[in-house]
Scaffold this active site. Sequence first.
Site, mmCIF file in Angstrom:
data_model
loop_
_atom_site.group_PDB
_atom_site.id
_atom_site.type_symbol
_atom_site.label_atom_id
_atom_site.label_comp_id
_atom_site.label_asym_id
_atom_site.label_seq_id
_atom_site.Cartn_x
_atom_site.Cartn_y
_atom_site.Cartn_z
ATOM 1 C CB CYS A 123 -6.835 93.439 98.602
ATOM 2 S SG CYS A 123 -6.478 92.284 97.264
ATOM 3 C CG HIS B 227 -4.405 97.001 96.472
ATOM 4 N ND1 HIS B 227 -3.950 96.706 97.726
ATOM 5 C CD2 HIS B 227 -4.690 95.821 95.877
ATOM 6 C CE1 HIS B 227 -3.917 95.400 97.884
ATOM 7 N NE2 HIS B 227 -4.381 94.842 96.785
ATOM 8 C CD GLU C 159 -3.367 99.839 99.138
ATOM 9 O OE1 GLU C 159 -4.599 99.815 98.940
ATOM 10 O OE2 GLU C 159 -2.596 98.963 98.699
HETATM 11 N N1 LIG Z 1 -3.815 86.958 98.881
HETATM 12 C C1 LIG Z 1 -5.146 87.386 98.493
HETATM 13 C C2 LIG Z 1 -5.292 88.877 98.733
HETATM 14 C C3 LIG Z 1 -4.499 89.666 97.737
HETATM 15 C C4 LIG Z 1 -3.942 90.952 98.287
HETATM 16 O O1 LIG Z 1 -4.331 91.455 99.337
HETATM 17 N N2 LIG Z 1 -2.963 91.459 97.578
HETATM 18 C C5 LIG Z 1 -2.174 92.563 98.078
HETATM 19 C C6 LIG Z 1 -0.712 92.302 97.873
HETATM 20 C C7 LIG Z 1 0.217 93.147 98.716
HETATM 21 C C8 LIG Z 1 -0.310 94.547 99.040
HETATM 22 O O2 LIG Z 1 -0.497 95.373 98.138
HETATM 23 O O3 LIG Z 1 -0.574 94.795 100.232
HETATM 24 C C9 LIG Z 1 -5.449 87.073 97.035
HETATM 25 O O4 LIG Z 1 -4.498 86.747 96.298
HETATM 26 O O5 LIG Z 1 -6.628 87.175 96.650
#
Ligand SMILES: N[C@@H](CCC(=O)NCCCC(=O)O)C(=O)O
Length: 251
Positions: free
Chosen positions: A112, A220, A222
């Site tokens: 992400c 995600h 994970e």
């Molecule tokens: N802020 C960026 C990246 C989005 C992101 O990494 N979301 C994950 C949220 C929390 C987590 O699951 O670790 C965007 O909005 O594109």
Amino acid sequence: MKPVIAVICDTTQSGPHIYHQVGDKYVQALRKCSDVTPVLVPALSESPVAVAEIMAFADGMLFTGGYSNIERHHYGAAPAPEGEHQDPARDMNTLSALPAILKAGIPMLGICRGLQELNVALGGTLYPRLHDIEGRIDHREDKKAPIEVQYGPAHAVTVTKGGLLHKIVGDDVFMVNTVHGQGINKLADTLKIEALADDTTIEAVSVKDAKAFALAVQWHPEWRAWENPQSVKIFNAFGDAARAYNLSKTN
Ligand SMILES: N[C@@H](CCC(=O)NCCCC(=O)O)C(=O)O
């Protein structure tokens, strides 16, 4: 000994204090599906942990997701509106580490925000508000929904045939979750598309001619990784790459 995966932290403020943190789901996935030792690296803005210090112990690096957005000056865009959640210390640490570890041939996996950091670090740009782009769906999570829904299957991705991700997962199309408001606009020249959403959003990339495993995904994997067949394969492959790198250091 298990290989060691360095994970650069987010910074967050709680009351008067700054903390350095990594989401539990990332380190759980590394332990259960990569079989490695995660080591958290603080995102210090003063006297940061030098990339050379990280490379001295790390057999790989995971660049996690994060609610904060990369500061827009890193990709030549106008500043974000007042109040946008940013993390300059994390940006400084991750954006400097990425080119160095790729040059050193240390395996990396981005998730992400980590995919966005890879693209920006290598000269690409982002759409700061992907949902405002003509033809794109809204890739943000419903923050009012239960967490299992927020990180549940949301849309399909089509995998580039014959690419790194295709070799890892073996599927042409599969469902992923979606928790992001930003996305890749201009793809860095040294990155290759590994998966696309139906609305043409770039959902996975790899580094062209990389010396080692170098994959990043916008979703995600994970999240409860051990319950998802594609996630297990991605984290297994990352762990295997870290083991190979560790062995190469001793041979
Ligand atoms: N802020 C960026 C990246 C989005 C992101 O990494 N979301 C994950 C949220 C929390 C987590 O699951 O670790 C965007 O909005 O594109």
